[in-house]
Design an enzyme around this catalytic site. Structure first.
Site, PDB file in Angstrom:
ATOM      1  N   ARG A  24      -4.080   8.632  -8.234  1.00  0.00           N
ATOM      2  CA  ARG A  24      -5.248   8.613  -7.345  1.00  0.00           C
ATOM      3  C   ARG A  24      -6.502   9.180  -8.013  1.00  0.00           C
ATOM      4  NH1 ARG A  24      -3.706   7.907  -1.632  1.00  0.00           N
ATOM      5  NH2 ARG A  24      -2.205   6.259  -1.915  1.00  0.00           N
ATOM      6  N   ARG A  28     -11.178   9.965  -3.088  1.00  0.00           N
ATOM      7  CA  ARG A  28     -12.198  10.586  -2.247  1.00  0.00           C
ATOM      8  C   ARG A  28     -12.644  11.971  -2.682  1.00  0.00           C
ATOM      9  NH1 ARG A  28      -8.845   9.726   3.032  1.00  0.00           N
ATOM     10  NH2 ARG A  28      -7.284   9.829   1.387  1.00  0.00           N
ATOM     11  N   ARG A  37     -17.505   3.233  -2.294  1.00  0.00           N
ATOM     12  CA  ARG A  37     -16.728   2.786  -1.136  1.00  0.00           C
ATOM     13  C   ARG A  37     -17.640   2.471   0.042  1.00  0.00           C
ATOM     14  NH1 ARG A  37     -12.151   5.331   2.624  1.00  0.00           N
ATOM     15  NH2 ARG A  37     -12.847   3.816   4.128  1.00  0.00           N
ATOM     16  N   ASP A  74      -4.067  -1.323  -3.936  1.00  0.00           N
ATOM     17  CA  ASP A  74      -3.130  -0.560  -3.116  1.00  0.00           C
ATOM     18  C   ASP A  74      -1.787  -1.262  -3.064  1.00  0.00           C
ATOM     19  OD1 ASP A  74      -3.242   1.910  -1.206  1.00  0.00           O
ATOM     20  OD2 ASP A  74      -1.999   0.428  -0.195  1.00  0.00           O
ATOM     21  N   TYR A 153       6.694   0.519   5.036  1.00  0.00           N
ATOM     22  CA  TYR A 153       5.412   0.265   5.718  1.00  0.00           C
ATOM     23  C   TYR A 153       5.463  -1.040   6.509  1.00  0.00           C
ATOM     24  CZ  TYR A 153       3.391   4.086   3.014  1.00  0.00           C
ATOM     25  OH  TYR A 153       3.130   5.326   2.481  1.00  0.00           O
TER      26      TYR A 153
HETATM   27  O1  1CP Z   1      -6.461   5.851  -8.488  1.00  0.00           O
HETATM   28  C1  1CP Z   1      -5.340   5.339  -8.255  1.00  0.00           C
HETATM   29  O2  1CP Z   1      -4.291   5.956  -8.272  1.00  0.00           O
HETATM   30  C2  1CP Z   1      -5.312   3.818  -8.047  1.00  0.00           C
HETATM   31  C3  1CP Z   1      -5.313   3.310  -6.755  1.00  0.00           C
HETATM   32  C4  1CP Z   1      -4.199   3.525  -5.750  1.00  0.00           C
HETATM   33  C5  1CP Z   1      -2.804   3.564  -5.903  1.00  0.00           C
HETATM   34  C6  1CP Z   1      -1.984   3.576  -7.190  1.00  0.00           C
HETATM   35  C7  1CP Z   1      -4.451   3.609  -4.376  1.00  0.00           C
HETATM   36  C8  1CP Z   1      -5.796   3.622  -3.778  1.00  0.00           C
HETATM   37  N1  1CP Z   1      -3.251   3.618  -3.705  1.00  0.00           N
HETATM   38  C9  1CP Z   1      -2.227   3.608  -4.609  1.00  0.00           C
HETATM   39  C10 1CP Z   1      -0.787   3.583  -4.341  1.00  0.00           C
HETATM   40  C11 1CP Z   1      -0.293   3.842  -2.954  1.00  0.00           C
HETATM   41  N2  1CP Z   1      -0.832   3.433  -1.755  1.00  0.00           N
HETATM   42  C12 1CP Z   1       0.924   4.494  -2.680  1.00  0.00           C
HETATM   43  C13 1CP Z   1       1.881   4.992  -3.731  1.00  0.00           C
HETATM   44  C14 1CP Z   1       1.495   6.304  -4.302  1.00  0.00           C
HETATM   45  C15 1CP Z   1       1.558   7.481  -3.363  1.00  0.00           C
HETATM   46  O3  1CP Z   1       2.655   7.831  -2.925  1.00  0.00           O
HETATM   47  O4  1CP Z   1       0.481   8.019  -3.086  1.00  0.00           O
HETATM   48  C16 1CP Z   1       1.096   4.521  -1.288  1.00  0.00           C
HETATM   49  C17 1CP Z   1       2.262   5.126  -0.508  1.00  0.00           C
HETATM   50  C18 1CP Z   1      -0.013   3.846  -0.713  1.00  0.00           C
HETATM   51  C19 1CP Z   1      -0.245   3.565   0.731  1.00  0.00           C
HETATM   52  C20 1CP Z   1      -1.506   4.176   1.169  1.00  0.00           C
HETATM   53  N3  1CP Z   1      -2.741   3.654   0.866  1.00  0.00           N
HETATM   54  C21 1CP Z   1      -1.696   5.412   1.843  1.00  0.00           C
HETATM   55  C22 1CP Z   1      -0.589   6.353   2.324  1.00  0.00           C
HETATM   56  C23 1CP Z   1      -0.371   6.157   3.763  1.00  0.00           C
HETATM   57  C24 1CP Z   1       0.731   6.960   4.417  1.00  0.00           C
HETATM   58  O5  1CP Z   1       0.429   7.550   5.450  1.00  0.00           O
HETATM   59  O6  1CP Z   1       1.881   6.965   3.965  1.00  0.00           O
HETATM   60  C25 1CP Z   1      -3.076   5.596   1.982  1.00  0.00           C
HETATM   61  C26 1CP Z   1      -3.789   6.715   2.654  1.00  0.00           C
HETATM   62  C27 1CP Z   1      -3.716   4.482   1.338  1.00  0.00           C
HETATM   63  C28 1CP Z   1      -5.168   4.257   1.164  1.00  0.00           C
HETATM   64  C29 1CP Z   1      -5.658   4.493  -0.210  1.00  0.00           C
HETATM   65  N4  1CP Z   1      -5.212   3.796  -1.316  1.00  0.00           N
HETATM   66  C30 1CP Z   1      -5.919   4.197  -2.420  1.00  0.00           C
HETATM   67  C31 1CP Z   1      -6.875   5.194  -2.003  1.00  0.00           C
HETATM   68  C32 1CP Z   1      -7.870   5.865  -2.893  1.00  0.00           C
HETATM   69  C33 1CP Z   1      -6.701   5.369  -0.632  1.00  0.00           C
HETATM   70  C34 1CP Z   1      -7.501   6.304   0.258  1.00  0.00           C
HETATM   71  C35 1CP Z   1      -8.308   5.458   1.158  1.00  0.00           C
HETATM   72  C36 1CP Z   1      -9.771   5.620   1.160  1.00  0.00           C
HETATM   73  O7  1CP Z   1     -10.513   5.620   0.174  1.00  0.00           O
HETATM   74  O8  1CP Z   1     -10.212   5.708   2.304  1.00  0.00           O
END
Ligand code: 1CP
Length: 344
Positions: A24, A28, A37, A74, A153
């Site tokens: 990540r 944010r 964003r 994502d 999911y």
């Molecule tokens: O910078 C990076 O790492 C690249 C981008 C990236 C990656 C590799 C994002 C952007 N998401 C992911 C993988 C991801 N997405 C995972 C696997 C890794 C982990 O366990 O964190 C998972 C479970 C998700 C699903 C997801 N997407 C969640 C989790 C939800 C939950 O409650 O279980 C969330 C909050 C997101 C949104 C997201 N994806 C990425 C970002 C930066 C965000 C935050 C959203 C935003 O900017 O508002």
């Protein structure tokens, strides 16, 4: 030009200073990410806008000088490619249409390459832009969710603390559960293969919820699908390394690389680095495993922990990373301190 540090570690080389990146790392906690964003409108619009997705991928590289860039996207784009509805509720997280019956499953699209590629074409374009624009010494990483994690999911329609709905479907209608896993596995092979064609030099499989599978079910639903994806990718792209992240696998981290064919196992921060060096790194490269909370609190505790992890893994190939994603409340100055400590 010497080969990139991250690729050297993945090839099994022990380096004095390990290459480093963060899960990540585009996120944010960075004001420039929040600005881009806002410009994109919402999270999914950012994912599907190749210029802006490439821009946020590059931001942490410019600011900190990491050794790898992970494309901005994502894991939930694959369900969307298969026809699931997907949206993000600000401040809460992802929401999807649910899969709890055969009728729900029958609405999904097939995992044909054409179906996958039509939907995910913008992601491949992001990778092509990044291949051109990244500095020569930075490795480009593509990724996907592992089938079990993506299924949790798709079944629940959201993130769940205990993956209860997915376990319920597994226990209540195993053929349907296994058909869903199979569909995701096939789509993921096509997706990752196309990411490599578009310029990804390494791919990573995120199995964020692997830890809620135990014993034989861990083997069948976390290890086996990972092995299948890696076997197929290696047949098509023998020289592209794969990082596997069966988060919270505990004892099941032992032998995971050997059994799946992964070139590197990423470990979370519930596992002690000395234990992982003795039990996991004996099979090859490991990635990890600083607790993300250190980037919120910083100070001497951060410095000590970075040094301790570096020393614990110094006897073998290691990629320095966090045990999970950096959190929005992290202080960017602590990321600088982390890298200075690691590289001094
Ligand atoms: O910078 C990076 O790492 C690249 C981008 C990236 C990656 C590799 C994002 C952007 N998401 C992911 C993988 C991801 N997405 C995972 C696997 C890794 C982990 O366990 O964190 C998972 C479970 C998700 C699903 C997801 N997407 C969640 C989790 C939800 C939950 O409650 O279980 C969330 C909050 C997101 C949104 C997201 N994806 C990425 C970002 C930066 C965000 C935050 C959203 C935003 O900017 O508002």
């Amino acid at each position: 030009m010497a080969e990139k540090l991250l690729l050297r570690a993945l090839a099994g080389e022990t380096l004095q200073t390990p290459p480093a990146w963060m899960m990540r790392q585009a996120g944010r906690y960075l004001p420039e990410y929040k600005a881009t964003r806002a410009q994109a409108g919402d999270f999914l619009s950012l994912c599907y806008n190749p210029d802006l997705a490439a821009e946020v991928t590059l931001q942490p590289i410019r600011r900190f000088g990491f050794d790898a860039a992970i494309m901005f996207a994502d894991i939930l784009l694959i369900p969307q490619a298969l026809g699931a509805d997907l949206w993000f509720v600000t401040g809460e997280g992802p929401r999807l249409s649910t899969i709890t019956s055969q009728a729900d499953f029958d609405l999904l699209k097939p995992a044909d390459p054409d179906v996958v590629h039509e939907h995910l074409a913008p992601i491949y374009e992001t990778l092509r832009i990044l291949s051109r624009e990244l500095p020569d010494d930075v490795t480009l990483i593509g990724f996907a969710g592992a089938p079990w994690t993506v299924a949790t999911y798709m079944i629940a329609g959201r993130g769940t603390p205990d993956q209860g709905p997915a376990h319920a479907l597994k226990n209540g209608n195993r053929p349907l559960f296994e058909a869903l896993l199979e569909r995701i596995t096939e789509a993921t092979i096509e997706y990752l293969s196309a990411q490599i064609d578009a310029g990804a030099e390494v791919v990573k499989l995120f199995d964020s919820w692997a830890g809620s599978l135990k014993g034989d079910e861990f083997r069948r639903y976390a290890l086996e699908p990972t092995k299948r994806i890696i076997t197929e990718l290696k047949a098509r792209h023998p020289n592209t390394p794969v990082i596997a992240f069966p988060r919270q696998a505990g004892e099941a981290y032992i032998g995971f690389a050997r059994e799946t064919g992964a070139d590197c196992v990423a470990i979370d921060n519930s596992v002690d680095a000395d234990w992982a060096a003795a039990n996991v790194q004996i099979d090859g490269c490991v990635q990890g495993n600083l607790a993300p909370s250190h980037l919120v609190t910083g100070g001497q505790a951060l410095v000590d922990e970075v040094r301790r992890i570096k020393a614990a893994f110094s006897g073998g190939p290691h990629i320095f990373n966090l045990g999970h994603g950096i959190t929005p409340d992290a202080n960017p100055d602590n990321v600088t301190l982390m890298l200075e400590t690691l590289r001094s």
